[in-house]
Write an enzyme that holds these catalytic residues in place. Structure first.
Site, mmCIF file in Angstrom:
data_model
loop_
_atom_site.group_PDB
_atom_site.id
_atom_site.type_symbol
_atom_site.label_atom_id
_atom_site.label_comp_id
_atom_site.label_asym_id
_atom_site.label_seq_id
_atom_site.Cartn_x
_atom_site.Cartn_y
_atom_site.Cartn_z
ATOM 1 N N ASP A 1 3.106 -0.710 4.233
ATOM 2 C CA ASP A 1 3.643 -2.025 3.596
ATOM 3 C C ASP A 1 3.641 -2.931 4.505
ATOM 4 O O ASP A 1 3.939 -4.573 4.582
ATOM 5 C CB ASP A 1 5.074 -2.112 3.222
ATOM 6 C CG ASP A 1 4.899 -1.443 1.380
ATOM 7 O OD1 ASP A 1 4.136 -0.809 0.605
ATOM 8 O OD2 ASP A 1 6.751 -0.869 1.387
ATOM 9 N N ARG B 1 -1.596 -3.255 -12.004
ATOM 10 C CA ARG B 1 -1.764 -2.004 -11.133
ATOM 11 C C ARG B 1 -1.522 -0.618 -11.986
ATOM 12 O O ARG B 1 -1.276 -0.428 -12.824
ATOM 13 C CB ARG B 1 -1.019 -2.031 -10.457
ATOM 14 C CG ARG B 1 -1.122 -3.450 -9.452
ATOM 15 C CD ARG B 1 0.684 -3.563 -8.628
ATOM 16 N NE ARG B 1 1.080 -2.675 -7.790
ATOM 17 C CZ ARG B 1 1.501 -2.620 -6.555
ATOM 18 N NH1 ARG B 1 2.919 -3.094 -7.531
ATOM 19 N NH2 ARG B 1 1.933 -1.593 -5.871
ATOM 20 N N GLN C 1 6.460 6.849 -4.947
ATOM 21 C CA GLN C 1 6.205 6.090 -6.334
ATOM 22 C C GLN C 1 6.103 7.296 -7.403
ATOM 23 O O GLN C 1 7.033 7.466 -8.067
ATOM 24 C CB GLN C 1 5.718 4.728 -6.070
ATOM 25 C CG GLN C 1 6.338 3.559 -5.601
ATOM 26 C CD GLN C 1 5.787 1.997 -6.039
ATOM 27 O OE1 GLN C 1 4.587 2.256 -7.009
ATOM 28 N NE2 GLN C 1 6.138 1.071 -5.243
ATOM 29 N N LYS D 1 15.027 -2.675 0.517
ATOM 30 C CA LYS D 1 14.961 -2.117 -1.584
ATOM 31 C C LYS D 1 14.403 -0.662 -1.271
ATOM 32 O O LYS D 1 14.252 -0.584 -2.831
ATOM 33 C CB LYS D 1 13.393 -2.819 -0.647
ATOM 34 C CG LYS D 1 12.347 -3.251 -2.688
ATOM 35 C CD LYS D 1 11.364 -4.462 -2.514
ATOM 36 C CE LYS D 1 10.092 -4.709 -2.036
ATOM 37 N NZ LYS D 1 9.511 -3.935 -3.256
ATOM 38 N N SER D 2 13.229 -0.228 -1.208
ATOM 39 C CA SER D 2 13.027 1.211 -1.458
ATOM 40 C C SER D 2 14.772 2.156 -1.951
ATOM 41 O O SER D 2 14.918 2.760 -2.343
ATOM 42 C CB SER D 2 12.495 1.869 -0.717
ATOM 43 O OG SER D 2 11.234 2.120 -0.343
#
Ligand code: S3P
Length: 414
Positions: free
Chosen positions: A301, A108, A154, A9-10
């Site tokens: 995660d 968030r 991120q 995903k990243s």
């Protein structure tokens, strides 16, 4: 049994964004088909980047750094990576854009990205709570020297993407190593970027990106769920092929090896600087360990599923320094503790983690997922070793990162 998982995903998010920036056409295969990555694709399309499917490939017509102001709000859905990286990507591109998300993402923190971007000269308005919605306006970005208060790939990536449109240089220092896909990809695509210890320096001047081809390797964060189940079931062996084995993502596998898991992996360097290879895991006797400090970002995660493994390990497993879990898609410390208590586990909630005493026979329960894909997947794994029938209040939220998850788990368990 062998598994070939959907793309990481990243890396999928980054590949789409860098493909959009490139000067020419990029071809991607095995891109994550999860809803999060689809959010990135749709936001880029709204900003004038043509993206299409050709057979199994995704083809992006990079516009060399030119974006257009979207007519509608950009909706990042549930994806923190979309919202934060996109904010950096678009901050210096001369456009107006408003970013929103679903109810989880709207809670968030976004100030962690916006604050350093403002220091670079960005013109961004954020809600008073420091959350979405945010509005980006045209601005000329300058240089930055910034030490991240928390290790966040991120935030680091958002600043580097913004730096590509700035006069630079941009220097980012991390308190602990976080996933380094952005750095590896930028270096491989010809950008002037240096990494020394915990400091990343992006050179001065606007940077050009060459178009590329990439077969996205399988997602190790997705692999953690079937791998955990294989370790806990009797007489099971599971091999993942074409799996991303980047050391900044391997914390979960290193930790469960310390717990006694029978696991091995072999990698080689593949395109865009990533390590990729095969990983095998077998049924294992586990013991409790302590997990804390600078290893936390490498398995952040995977902590919900690690908690499930800890219930089957002999002795205490302690997780500390993981307060970031409270600001993920849900408060994952609370969600893990509450649901494991329902399953009969002895667990103590800590401000920055938890303590679990095992082994325990899990009993069936109704699980509150908080619509968080990783909570749902962790407890779907737990339900396979529990006595009785466990139900999840939202089993479908796994689609965020791992379409086909429930089928995969069923195959591993049969
Ligand atoms: C990600 C970074 C991590 C991780 C998230 C994906 C990324 O978040 O939890 O699932 O792709 O950069 P933080 O940067 O908030 O630690």
């Amino acid at each position: 049994m062998r598994l070939h998982l959907p793309g990481d995903k990243s890396i999928s998010h980054r590949a789409l964004m860098l493909g959009a920036l490139a000067e020419g056409t990029s071809h991607l295969s095995n891109v994550s088909s999860g809803a999060d990555v689809l959010s990135t694709r749709q936001c880029l399309e709204q900003c004038g980047i043509p993206i299409r499917e050709e057979g199994q490939q995704i083809v992006i017509e990079g516009q060399g750094g030119v974006f257009k102001s979207p007519e509608e709000e950009l909706n990042a859905g549930n994806a923190g990576t979309t919202a934060r990286l996109l904010t950096g990507l678009l901050a210096g591109r001369g456009i107006h854009a408003r970013i929103i998300g679903d109810s989880s993402l709207m809670r968030r923190p976004m100030d962690r990205v916006v604050e350093p971007l403002l220091q670079m000269g960005a013109n961004i308005q954020l809600s008073l709570r420091g959350t979405l919605p945010l509005a980006i306006h045209p601005a000329q970005l300058g240089k930055l020297g910034y030490t991240l208060p928390v290790a966040s790939a991120q935030v680091k990536s958002a600043l580097l993407l913004a730096g590509l449109a700035s006069e630079g240089p941009v220097r980012v220092t991390e308190p602990a190593p976080s996933r380094n896909h952005t750095e590896l990809m930028l270096q491989a695509l010809g950008v002037d970027l240096q990494v020394s210890d915990n400091r990343i320096t992006l050179g001065s001047g606007k940077q050009r990106i060459a178009p590329f081809e990439l077969n996205v390797p399988g997602d190790p964060s997705s692999a953690a769920f079937p791998a955990a189940l294989a370790a806990m079931l009797p007489k099971t062996e599971l091999t993942f092929d074409n799996l991303l084995l980047n050391p900044t993502r391997m914390g979960f596998f290193r930790a469960i090896k310390r717990m006694g898991a029978q696991i091995s992996w072999k990698s080689k360097l593949q395109n865009l600087g990533e390590e990729v290879g095969e990983l095998t895991i077998r049924s294992s006797e586990l013991r409790g360990i302590k997990i804390s400090g600078t290893e936390i970002p490498s398995l952040i995660d995977e902590i919900p599923v690690l908690a499930i493994l800890a219930t089957q390990a002999k002795g205490a497993t302690v997780v500390r320094d993981a307060g970031e879990l409270r600001v993920k898609e849900s408060d994952r410390i609370k969600a893990v503790c509450e649901n494991l208590k329902r399953m009969g586990v002895r667990i103590q909630e800590l401000t920055d983690g938890f303590r679990i005493w095992g082994p325990t026979t899990l009993r069936a329960a109704t699980i509150r997922t908080y619509h968080d894909h990783r909570i749902a997947m962790a407890f779907a794994v737990a339900s396979r070793i529990a006595v009785g029938k466990t139900t999840l209040d939202d089993p479908d939220c796994v689609e965020i990162s791992f379409p086909g998850f429930h089928d995969t788990i069923r195959r591993v368990a049969s």
